[in-house]
Enzyme design. Structure first.
Site, PDB file in Angstrom:
ATOM      1  N   THR A 134       0.810  -1.208   0.000  1.00  0.00           N
ATOM      2  CA  THR A 134       0.000   0.000   0.000  1.00  0.00           C
ATOM      3  C   THR A 134       0.852   1.270   0.000  1.00  0.00           C
ATOM      4  OG1 THR A 134      -1.733  -1.156   1.214  1.00  0.00           O
ATOM      5  CG2 THR A 134      -1.825   1.242   1.210  1.00  0.00           C
ATOM      6  N   GLU A 250      -4.835 -13.825   1.950  1.00  0.00           N
ATOM      7  CA  GLU A 250      -4.839 -12.660   2.838  1.00  0.00           C
ATOM      8  C   GLU A 250      -6.263 -12.269   3.207  1.00  0.00           C
ATOM      9  OE1 GLU A 250      -3.608  -7.894   2.847  1.00  0.00           O
ATOM     10  OE2 GLU A 250      -2.913  -9.215   1.234  1.00  0.00           O
ATOM     11  N   GLN A 344     -24.712  -1.918  21.797  1.00  0.00           N
ATOM     12  CA  GLN A 344     -26.005  -1.349  22.192  1.00  0.00           C
ATOM     13  C   GLN A 344     -26.598  -2.121  23.367  1.00  0.00           C
ATOM     14  OE1 GLN A 344     -26.916   1.370  20.706  1.00  0.00           O
ATOM     15  NE2 GLN A 344     -28.957   1.734  21.535  1.00  0.00           N
ATOM     16  N   GLY A 347     -25.424  -1.010  26.652  1.00  0.00           N
ATOM     17  CA  GLY A 347     -25.782   0.326  27.103  1.00  0.00           C
ATOM     18  C   GLY A 347     -24.541   1.194  27.283  1.00  0.00           C
TER      19      GLY A 347
END
Length: 387
Positions: A134, A250, A344, A347
């Site tokens: 990259t 990969e 979620q 909480g």
């Protein structure tokens, strides 16, 4: 496990025994050090030596180079799963990165001299290896890399930069994607092994990420770095083709990581929902939450079946890039849905760093990006369907 998990018939007794070895290794050599490694931005170098001594590096590398000689990706998957299960996906990337990214290039394309110089020491834990593809301006588009390696006598003169490189600070050598012929398009890309002590090479890091804190990530720079032409891996001009050959593994590795991590996070959320009370009843007793749990449990099991099929395909060298792309985008995106619902259910406590679900929330996000974004995975699949 507290949920109903389907059996995984792809594993036999030898795999179960190996899983016990890996699990004990993680408990002994990894978990106690996670906080210190996260603060340092990298694992301790001794981890590679200990992993090598335990047989966790080079599992499917030929025995003549010091590897296990076992052509069975199921063992690789077990390493990934056990690290991920323990909340050490960032550490897994250091070890499995060598197994699934670095070693296959040497096994497939390395000369005996190259393998003796780089592969064997890596498997022994004496050297650390990394992949550098990259670049700051390319991301998932490997065909657009601009780092050049211009021939000059018996050497290449390398100029350019790479970023987001795993094992970037610890690595002793890198398999670097370069342009050896700037005018030849994809046919001008080669793979070049560059030692960390090469003149003209520098690196900076660790890069400050929002997750995976113990994963050593760096930026590499080449300024007239001189590298012997003998360091070409797999032949000049064949780099792009060779990269495509290994990208399926990969991407499967990333999918396996997400699969294992989402399962662990779901189990924690399920346990929490049965222990935590609100408005006079357990969180799990609210119908909306039961529906969420039922949906996620079903999707997890369906996806696990597909990932296991891909693991078997990889073990028999039958995994193709389209199937790997399907596995990668689906598992990593499902991981996002699982972590959202799991947090979620916790909480406000889900937002606290002391809870594993918070760490997974930060660590999991990059999975839909590295190894090729979700959008690129869909493009790969769509092109095959419509060509």
């Amino acid at each position: 496990m507290t949920s109903v998990a389907l059996p995984r018939p792809i594993f036999d007794d030898s795999h179960d025994e190996f899983r016990d070895v890996v699990r004990r290794f993680v408990e002994r050599e990894v978990t106690p050090h996670l906080e210190a490694w996260a603060a340092a931005g990298r694992v301790d170098r001794s981890l590679f030596q200990k992993a090598a001594q335990t047989g966790l590096i080079g599992i499917n590398v030929p025995e003549e180079f010091g590897g296990g000689g076992v052509e069975d990706f199921r063992f690789n998957a077990i390493v990934i799963e056990e690290f991920a299960r323990a909340g050490a996906s960032d550490v897994s990337m250091s070890i499995s990165g060598e197994n699934d990214l670095v070693a296959p290039y040497f096994s497939a394309f390395g000369t005996p001299e190259q393998n003796e110089r780089w592969l064997t020491p890596m498997i022994e834990g004496e050297k650390v290896g990394a992949i550098a593809m990259t670049e700051p301006g390319t991301g998932s588009d490997l065909a657009a890399i601009t780092t050049t390696a211009i021939p000059q006598g018996d050497d290449f003169i390398v100029n350019g930069s790479k970023t987001f490189i795993s094992n970037g600070l610890l690595a002793d050598f890198f398999i670097v994607a370069v342009r050896t012929d700037p005018d030849a398009g994809r046919q001008g890309i080669s793979l070049l092994v560059i030692d960390a002590d090469a003149p003209g090479f520098t690196r900076t890091g660790p890069l400050k990420k929002i997750g995976l804190p113990a994963q050593d990530t760096a930026e590499l720079s080449f300024a007239d770095a001189r590298v012997p032409r003998a360091n070409v891996l797999g032949g000049e001009g064949k780099g792009f083709l060779n990269m495509r050959r290994n990208l399926a593994i990969e991407r499967l590795s990333i999918a396996v990581t997400s699969m294992a991590r989402m399962r662990a996070t779901f189990e924690q959320a399920l346990d929490y929902s049965k222990e935590r009370h609100a408005f006079g009843q357990r969180i799990a007793d609210f119908q909306a939450n039961r529906f969420y749990l039922a949906e996620l449990a079903t999707e997890i099991e369906v996806t696990q079946t597909f990932i296991d099929r891909c693991i078997l395909d990889a073990s028999s060298h039958q995994l193709d890039e389209v199937t790997a792309a399907m596995a990668k985008w689906w598992a990593t995106e499902l991981h996002q849905r699982v972590i959202q619902r799991s947090l979620q259910l916790h909480g406000g406590y889900g937002f606290m760093r002391e809870y594993p679900v918070a760490h997974d929330y930060m660590d999991s996000r990059v999975a839909t990006i590295f190894g090729g974004t979700t959008e690129i995975m869909k493009e790969i699949i769509g092109r095959r369907l419509t060509r």
